[in-house]
Design a protein around this motif. Structure first.
Motif: not given
Length: 323
Positions: A170, A175, A179, A183, A321-322
């Motif tokens: 990170t 991001k 991520t 998704e 975090q994602c």
């Protein structure tokens, strides 16, 4: 040592920049605007904001002069879905522009250049029967990049490539790269079909990549490619970790290879009707995912001076975090 970093505000560039500073080197960078957060870089690090792909040669030469080494962390990655045919765009971004910047670096008096590449070029050597360069536009561009970079190696200009696998880490203001995976899994619905009994991949932390890069630049890139491994992990371990971070929002079901391939070909057909093409051919993706894309990390660790790290913790932090 004075190091110039192309892409110093991205994940790899930023961590390598800080690793080099911690080792006592001076660093300058060029990066796409805007900065992800204010004060991302120390005041001691000159940062030019701009697109190297559109900069004139004289502009780049002015930035490159006065440095000893170049770290190149730019290009188009395999997640890109482009107007078909995709290959010319990958070739321009990953081969033509990389060659151009390295040639300018040599003109500017830089003596070492290290390029961030892909472990798919390493896998191509492991699995020649898969013809990865013929079937996947992204991999073809990385193979050509690797050949071009190593062909520039000589007594006055040492070049090398880091063959990088799945990277976890990170940084402020951005991001994590993963991520897109979250998704994608969400868009697949409640039940996700994936190889759970076959296949896996090498993985590293971004800290390990930064240490490897600094080690290569402090020594010599050596006119060779360095496969950078940390640990090897089966999909059967990795995907449940992702599932856990997603709070059980998906259910994982093993898909036999032929079933997975049929699904991928259906998606590829939809993209084709839209005039789009990805960096990896979906119709041949199972040939990669159902194999062990593993790297023995010991040779590169020994040569470049990077060590083990907690990859599993880095995966959890990045995926959390994602989500």
């Amino acid at each position: 040592m004075k190091v110039f970093i192309v892409g110093g505000t991205g994940l790899l560039g930023w961590h390598t920049l800080n690793e080099l500073l911690a080792r006592g080197h001076s660093v300058s960078t060029v990066a796409l605007p805007p900065l992800p957060v204010e004060k991302l870089l120390p005041d001691s690090v000159p940062c030019a904001l701009g697109n190297i792909f559109t900069m004139k040669d004289d502009e780049l030469l002015a930035l490159l002069r006065g440095h000893d080494a170049l770290f190149y962390a730019a290009g188009l990655d395999d997640r890109a879905v482009l107007d078909a045919p995709a290959y010319p765009k990958f070739h321009e971004a990953n081969v033509i522009q990389c060659e151009r910047v390295l040639a300018l670096a040599r003109r500017a008096g830089i003596r070492k250049a290290l390029v961030c590449g892909s472990y798919f070029t390493y896998c191509d050597g492991l699995w020649p029967s898969l013809k990865l360069g013929q079937r996947h536009p992204y991999i073809r561009s990385r193979l050509e990049q690797k050949r071009a970079v190593l062909a520039m190696h000589g007594p006055d200009f040492s070049t090398g490539v880091l063959e990088l696998p799945y990277i976890f880490g990170t940084m402020p203001g951005r991001k994590p790269l993963w991520t897109f995976l979250i998704e994608m899994l969400r868009n697949m619905g409640r039940v996700v079909f994936f190889p759970l009994r076959h296949g896996g991949t090498a993985m590293v932390t971004v800290k390990q990549v930064a240490q490897a890069a600094a080690g290569a630049l402090e020594g010599s890139p050596g006119g060779r490619a360095w496969p950078i491994g940390g640990i090897n992990m089966a999909w059967s371990e990795f995907l449940p970790m992702v599932q856990s971070s997603m709070g059980g929002a998906i259910r994982l079901v093993h898909a036999p290879k032929f079933v997975f391939t049929l699904g991928c070909k259906a998606l590829e057909s939809k993209l084709r009707k839209l005039g789009k093409e990805g960096g990896l051919s979906l119709g041949h993706l199972a040939d990669i995912l159902y194999r062990d894309a593993y790297i023995d990390p010991e040779p590169s660790m020994k040569a470049l001076g990077y060590g083990p790290d907690d990859v599993r913790l880095a995966i959890k932090d990045a995926i959390d975090q994602c989500v």
